[in-house]
Design an enzyme around this catalytic site. Structure first.
Site, PDB file in Angstrom:
ATOM      1  CG  ASP A 150       0.278  -2.820  10.496  1.00 16.80           C
ATOM      2  OD1 ASP A 150       0.144  -1.653  10.105  1.00 16.80           O
ATOM      3  OD2 ASP A 150       0.345  -3.800   9.730  1.00 16.80           O
ATOM      4  CE1 TYR A 191      -7.012  -5.151   6.921  1.00 14.41           C
ATOM      5  CE2 TYR A 191      -9.142  -5.022   7.997  1.00 14.41           C
ATOM      6  CZ  TYR A 191      -8.317  -5.560   7.026  1.00 14.41           C
ATOM      7  OH  TYR A 191      -8.812  -6.529   6.177  1.00 14.41           O
ATOM      8  CG  HIS A 227      -6.107  -3.066   2.869  1.00 13.95           C
ATOM      9  ND1 HIS A 227      -5.416  -3.850   1.965  1.00 13.95           N
ATOM     10  CD2 HIS A 227      -5.893  -3.628   4.093  1.00 13.95           C
ATOM     11  CE1 HIS A 227      -4.803  -4.837   2.622  1.00 13.95           C
ATOM     12  NE2 HIS A 227      -5.080  -4.730   3.906  1.00 13.95           N
ATOM     13  CD  GLU A 234      -0.386  -5.681   4.572  1.00 10.72           C
ATOM     14  OE1 GLU A 234      -0.148  -5.142   5.669  1.00 10.72           O
ATOM     15  OE2 GLU A 234      -1.314  -6.489   4.389  1.00 10.72           O
ATOM     16  CD  GLU A 236       0.860  -1.150   6.817  1.00 10.37           C
ATOM     17  OE1 GLU A 236       0.803  -0.560   7.912  1.00 10.37           O
ATOM     18  OE2 GLU A 236       0.617  -2.363   6.664  1.00 10.37           O
ATOM     19  CG  ASP A 247       2.852  -5.266   7.611  1.00  7.64           C
ATOM     20  OD1 ASP A 247       3.678  -6.049   8.102  1.00  7.64           O
ATOM     21  OD2 ASP A 247       1.620  -5.394   7.758  1.00  7.64           O
ATOM     22  NE  ARG A 297      -0.944 -10.359   1.787  1.00  3.43           N
ATOM     23  CZ  ARG A 297      -1.182  -9.311   2.564  1.00  3.43           C
ATOM     24  NH1 ARG A 297      -1.592  -9.467   3.819  1.00  3.43           N
ATOM     25  NH2 ARG A 297      -0.987  -8.101   2.107  1.00  3.43           N
ATOM     26  CD  GLN A 342      -2.104 -11.973   6.855  1.00  7.19           C
ATOM     27  OE1 GLN A 342      -1.421 -11.800   5.845  1.00  7.19           O
ATOM     28  NE2 GLN A 342      -2.940 -11.060   7.292  1.00  7.19           N
ATOM     29  CE1 TYR A 395      -8.148 -13.786   9.995  1.00  5.17           C
ATOM     30  CE2 TYR A 395      -7.475 -15.670   8.677  1.00  5.17           C
ATOM     31  CZ  TYR A 395      -8.411 -14.715   9.005  1.00  5.17           C
ATOM     32  OH  TYR A 395      -9.611 -14.671   8.356  1.00  5.17           O
ATOM     33  CE  LYS A 401       0.025  -8.773   8.082  1.00  2.00           C
ATOM     34  NZ  LYS A 401      -0.110  -7.811   6.976  1.00  2.00           N
ATOM     35  CB  THR A 408       8.106  -4.142   9.754  1.00  2.00           C
ATOM     36  OG1 THR A 408       7.269  -5.214  10.203  1.00  2.00           O
ATOM     37  CG2 THR A 408       7.253  -2.973   9.314  1.00  2.00           C
ATOM     38  CD  GLU A 435      -5.786  -4.198  -1.149  1.00  2.00           C
ATOM     39  OE1 GLU A 435      -4.691  -3.918  -0.607  1.00  2.00           O
ATOM     40  OE2 GLU A 435      -6.750  -3.404  -1.184  1.00  2.00           O
TER      41      GLU A 435
HETATM   42 CA    CA Z   1      -0.238  -4.150   7.568  1.00  2.00          CA
END
Ligand code: CA
Length: 398
Positions: free
Chosen positions: A112, A114, A119, A185, A187, A219, A223, A226, A230, A239, A243, A344
Site C-alpha cells: 500500500d 501513500y 492526503h 480509505e 484507493e 483499505d 485509527r 494504528q 505505528y 490495517k 482490505t 480527513e
Molecule cells: Ca492506505
C-alpha cells in the site's frame, strides 16, 4: 459496426470498451473466469474453449503475459461484436444476478502506497501541526508499506470491527478493546500479471508488460490501533484485519483514454523513477456511507504515477509475483469534498458528518455500509465502469 450484440443497458459502464475480468460461479457450476458485458457474465472457458479460464482464479491467465492478454481481449471482442458468433456464444452468457462473485485472483504480495499529496498533507497537518506537513522523503520516493495479502477480501464481505491495543493521549496506559475509530480509505489497486526475477528491476517503461489491470480498494483502517502501534515501524494490525477489493479487474487496455499527466513533480525525481511523460488515470471515484455520497476523490490528482510505484517496488531487486497487488494510498483531492477517508472528512473526529435523517458520524458505526464506486472515460464518449467495492461493519468478535 463496432458494438456488441449482447444486451447492454443504456449508460452502462460495462459495454464492449470495458470487458473486465472476474471469477464467478454459475448456477450449479464451479468457480471460473468470466468477463462482464452489461449485466451479464461471459463464461470464458465455455466461449473460448480454453482451460486456463476453468480455474477459480485469474492467476494462470495473468501469468501468460501481455501478448496473450491482448490476443484474448481481441478474440472476446470478435465473439461479442460479430453477429455470426451469437448463437454459439449466447449460451455462455449468465445474468449477473444468477451468479456469485469471488475474489478474482490469488493475492501474492500486497503493498500500500501513500501517493496523494493532498492526503499526506492533510494527515501531516493533523498530526504534526507545528512541523512541515510533508516529511522530507515524500517528494523523493513513493512512500509505502507491505500489507497482509491473506486478508484481502472481495466486495460484499462483512468486516468485523477489529480489537486491539489503543492509547489516547489522556490515558496513562494502553487499553484493549474494539476499535473506536474505524475508518475507510478510498484507493485504486494495480494487479501484477507478469512476474520479474529476484535481483532485477522493472523500469517505468515496462509497466504495461507487468501490470494486468486495475481495481477499486478499500483499505479499512483502525485509527486508534494504528496511532498507538505505528512508531517506529509503520502500519500493522490497524490495517491488516481486512482490505476489500472490487470483483472486476479492468484491463489496462480499457483505460487508454483515461490516461492523464500526473501533476508537476518537483524536485526532479531520481533516474529510476523518471518517465518522460508520467501518466496517471482520470478515474472519478465516489465514497458513499449507507447510500449517501460523502466524497468524490479524483484519481487524476495523484502525485506519483502507477509506473513509478512499480519501479520503486523493484529498485532494490525485489521480485514481482503473479497476483501481486499494489494500492495507490488514499485518494484525496484539494477540496474538502474530495477527501478519501473519514479521518480527513471529519478532521480526526472534530467535525462530524451529518446526514439527512439527523444522524451523524465521525468514524464508522456497527451496521454501516461503505461503498466505493469508480468510472473512467472510454473511447468515443463511452464510460468505463470500475464497478464497486462495498462492505458492512459488523460488531467486534470479542
Ligand atoms: Ca492506505
Amino acid at each position: 459496426m463496432n458494438d456488441t450484440w449482447a444486451p447492454v443497458p443504456a449508460g452502462s459502464g460495462f459495454g464492449i470498451a470495458n470487458l473486465p475480468y472476474g471469477v464467478f460461479t454459475p448456477p450449479g457450476g464451479a468457480p471460473r473466469v468470466g468477463v462482464r458485458i452489461g449485466d451479464h457474465v461471459l463464461d470464458l472457458a465455455a466461449a473460448l474453449g480454453d482451460d486456463v479460464f476453468a480455474r477459480p482464479s485469474l492467476n494462470p491467465f495473468m501469468a501468460q503475459g501481455r501478448a496473450n492478454w491482448s490476443q484474448v481481449r481481441e478474440r472476446i471482442r470478435e465473439l461479442l461484436i460479430d453477429e455470426s458468433h451469437r448463437s454459439a456464444v449466447e449460451p455462455a452468457l449468465h445474468p449477473l444476478n444468477t451468479v456469485s462473485l469471488h475474489l478474482p485472483f490469488e493475492v501474492a504480495d500486497y503493498i500500500d502506497f501513500y501517493a496523494s499529496e493532498h492526503h499526506a498533507t492533510n494527515l501531516g497537518r493533523m498530526f504534526r501541526p507545528d512541523a512541515a506537513a510533508l516529511l522530507p522523503n515524500w517528494k523523493h520516493l513513493p512512500v509505502g508499506y507491505h500489507g497482509r495479502a491473506g486478508t484481502v477480501v472481495v466486495s460484499g464481505t462483512d468486516i468485523a470491527r477489529p480489537c486491539g491495543q489503543r492509547k489516547t493521549p489522556a490515558d496513562d496506559t494502553p487499553t484493549f478493546g474494539p476499535s473506536a475509530k474505524l475508518d475507510v480509505e478510498v484507493e485504486v489497486g494495480f494487479v501484477v500479471g507478469t512476474p520479474s526475477p529476484l535481483g532485477s528491476r522493472v523500469a517505468t517503461k515496462d509497466f504495461a508488460e507487468h501490470v494486468f489491470g486495475v481495481c477499486l480498494v478499500n483499505d479499512w483502517s483502525a485509527r486508534d490501533i494504528q496511532a498507538w502501534e505505528y512508531v517506529p515501524l509503520g502500519p500493522f494490525l490497524g490495517k491488516s484485519f481486512a482490505t476489500s477489493i472490487s470483483p472486476w479487474i479492468v484491463p489496462l487496455d480499457a483505460l487508454d483514454d483515461a490516461r492523464v499527466p500526473t501533476p508537476p513533480q518537483e524536485p526532479e525525481l531520481m533516474d529510476y523513477l523518471h518517465e518522460s511523460e508520467p501518466w496517471g488515470l482520470d478515474l472519478d471515484l465516489a465514497l458513499a456511507l449507507n447510500g449517501q455520497e460523502i466524497s468524490r476523490p479524483p484519481y487524476a490528482r495523484m502525485y506519483y504515477s502507477p509506473a513509478q510505484m512499480l519501479a520503486h517496488t523493484t529498485v532494490n531487486g525485489a521480485a514481482l509475483r503473479t497476483g501481486d497487488l499494489y494500492a495507490s494510498g488514499t485518494v484525496s483531492g484539494p477540496e474538502p469534498g474530495q477527501r478519501g477517508s473519514l479521518i480527513e472528512l471529519t478532521w480526526n473526529g472534530t467535525e462530524p458528518l451529518t446526514f439527512a435523517d439527523g444522524s451523524s458520524r465521525t468514524f464508522l458505526a456497527d451496521g454501516d455500509t461503505v461503498t466505493i464506486t469508480g468510472t473512467a472515460p472510454g473511447p468515443h464518449g463511452a464510460q468505463i465502469g470500475l464497478g464497486e467495492v462495498t462492505g458492512t461493519i459488523i460488531a467486534a468478535q470479542e
